[in-house]
Enzyme design. Structure first.
Site, PDB file in Angstrom:
ATOM      1  N   LYS A  66       0.853  -1.253  -0.079  1.00 19.92           N
ATOM      2  CA  LYS A  66      -0.044  -0.101  -0.056  1.00 19.92           C
ATOM      3  C   LYS A  66       0.925   1.128   0.154  1.00 19.92           C
ATOM      4  O   LYS A  66       0.386   2.316  -0.636  1.00 19.92           O
ATOM      5  CB  LYS A  66      -1.040   0.004   1.269  1.00 19.92           C
ATOM      6  CG  LYS A  66      -1.959  -0.986   0.968  1.00 19.92           C
ATOM      7  CD  LYS A  66      -3.051  -1.015   2.370  1.00 19.92           C
ATOM      8  CE  LYS A  66      -4.171  -2.188   2.103  1.00 19.92           C
ATOM      9  NZ  LYS A  66      -5.171  -1.884   3.405  1.00 19.92           N
ATOM     10  N   ASP A 102     -10.164   2.510   2.615  1.00 23.30           N
ATOM     11  CA  ASP A 102     -10.239   1.821   3.753  1.00 23.30           C
ATOM     12  C   ASP A 102     -10.892   2.300   4.885  1.00 23.30           C
ATOM     13  O   ASP A 102     -11.872   1.803   5.598  1.00 23.30           O
ATOM     14  CB  ASP A 102      -8.707   1.413   4.261  1.00 23.30           C
ATOM     15  CG  ASP A 102      -8.161   0.090   3.724  1.00 23.30           C
ATOM     16  OD1 ASP A 102      -8.801  -0.531   2.888  1.00 23.30           O
ATOM     17  OD2 ASP A 102      -6.943   0.175   3.453  1.00 23.30           O
TER      18      ASP A 102
END
Ligand code: ATR
Length: 281
Positions: A66, A102
């Site tokens: 990420k 997220d």
């Protein structure tokens, strides 16, 4: 022509994202395929470039890429910029756009699926790594009465508190010992089957304990239950962050309730066959 999407990770074999996006595609009638790609640990950028060259339109990114995806993106959404990490990439003529769904996924699961009001509530966030950082801004947007960040290494929590400015307090696990309405475990402890040294006083009968891990019960959730709290794993967050990514790519918002229910059913069946593995978005 069918549009191609994928999730990149290492490992990736256990990812539920292909199943989730296939369900979204069926439900919305969008003409997409979605696959899981195992990128070599030192070859994330090359894997993405190859996917783009063969017609890839977008991708999700999971552990451990990420932060690398954040660096790879030519442009970043404001929420990806603040999260310091990217879990959703879109590819177009202008290059690679990085986004992060997220935090939106966590807040959607807490508020819509678990019926929590976060405004005016006391929230304890455990952990100060990438997973915690990614959800701070969306939690603050809900205007909680307090957001306390507790971490094993207190200095990391202090750094995050300073980065996000007013409204956050940082402390050790041991120092957090007053009741909270919502306690969110964003540490990697559950993945190792470990329990951070928490005070039972953070939990009451009205507390929701939320573990970002999904796939099996965790020491954190059982500890919370023992002390009267309601407990939820992170499966809903996984589906909600996927729905938000689908929306970013396709402009259509899938319905998530049936998809979460189907995954829970699968989990019950796999528990009967073998011991399942814990995962995180
Ligand atoms: P992630 O992207 O999963 O957040 P990370 O950036 O490596 O990964 O952060 C891991 C987080 O889990 C950190 O908050 C870490 O605490 P430290 O900052 O003190 O390292 C926390 N963590 C990992 N293992 C833990 C354990 N066994 N008990 C408590 N906290 C743990």
């Amino acid at each position: 022509m069918t549009d191609r999407y994928a999730v990149f990770g290492h490992p990736i074999a256990h990812s539920k994202s292909p199943q989730i996006h296939a369900a979204f595609a069926r439900q919305t009638g969008e003409d997409v395929v979605y696959e899981a790609i195992l990128a070599p640990l030192d070859g994330f950028a090359d894997s993405v470039a190859q996917f783009i060259a063969t017609g890839g339109r977008g991708a999700n990114v999971t552990v451990p890429f990420k932060e690398e995806a954040f660096k790879l993106a030519k442009r970043l959404s404001p929420r990806a910029q603040r999260a310091g990490a990217v879990n959703t990439l879109s590819f177009d003529a202008d290059g690679i756009l990085g986004d992060n769904t997220d935090g939106a996924g966590l807040v959607a699961d807490l508020t819509r699926n678990l019926n929590q009001t976060l405004g005016g509530r006391r929230i304890l966030l455990l952990g100060a790594g990438g997973a915690a950082r990614g959800v701070i801004e969306p939690l603050l947007d809900q205007q909680p009465a307090a957001l306390v960040l507790a971490n094993r290494t207190v200095s990391r929590a202090q750094e995050l508190a300073e980065l996000f400015g007013h409204g956050i307090t940082a402390c050790s696990f041991e120092a957090a010992d007053a009741p909270f309405d919502v306690v969110i475990n964003a540490t990697a402890a559950s993945l190792a089957g470990e329990l951070p040294p928490l005070s039972p006083r953070i939990f009451t009968d009205n507390t929701l304990a939320y573990d970002m891990m999904y796939g099996r019960d965790t020491p954190f959730l059982s500890f919370a239950r023992t002390h009267g709290a309601a407990a939820s794993d992170g499966l809903g967050m996984l589906v909600e962050q996927a729905a938000e990514a689908f929306y970013v790519w396709r402009g259509v918002r899938p319905e998530t309730t049936a998809v979460i229910a189907a995954l829970r059913q699968d989990r019950l069946e796999s528990e009967r066959l073998a011991s399942p593995r814990g995962l995180r978005t």
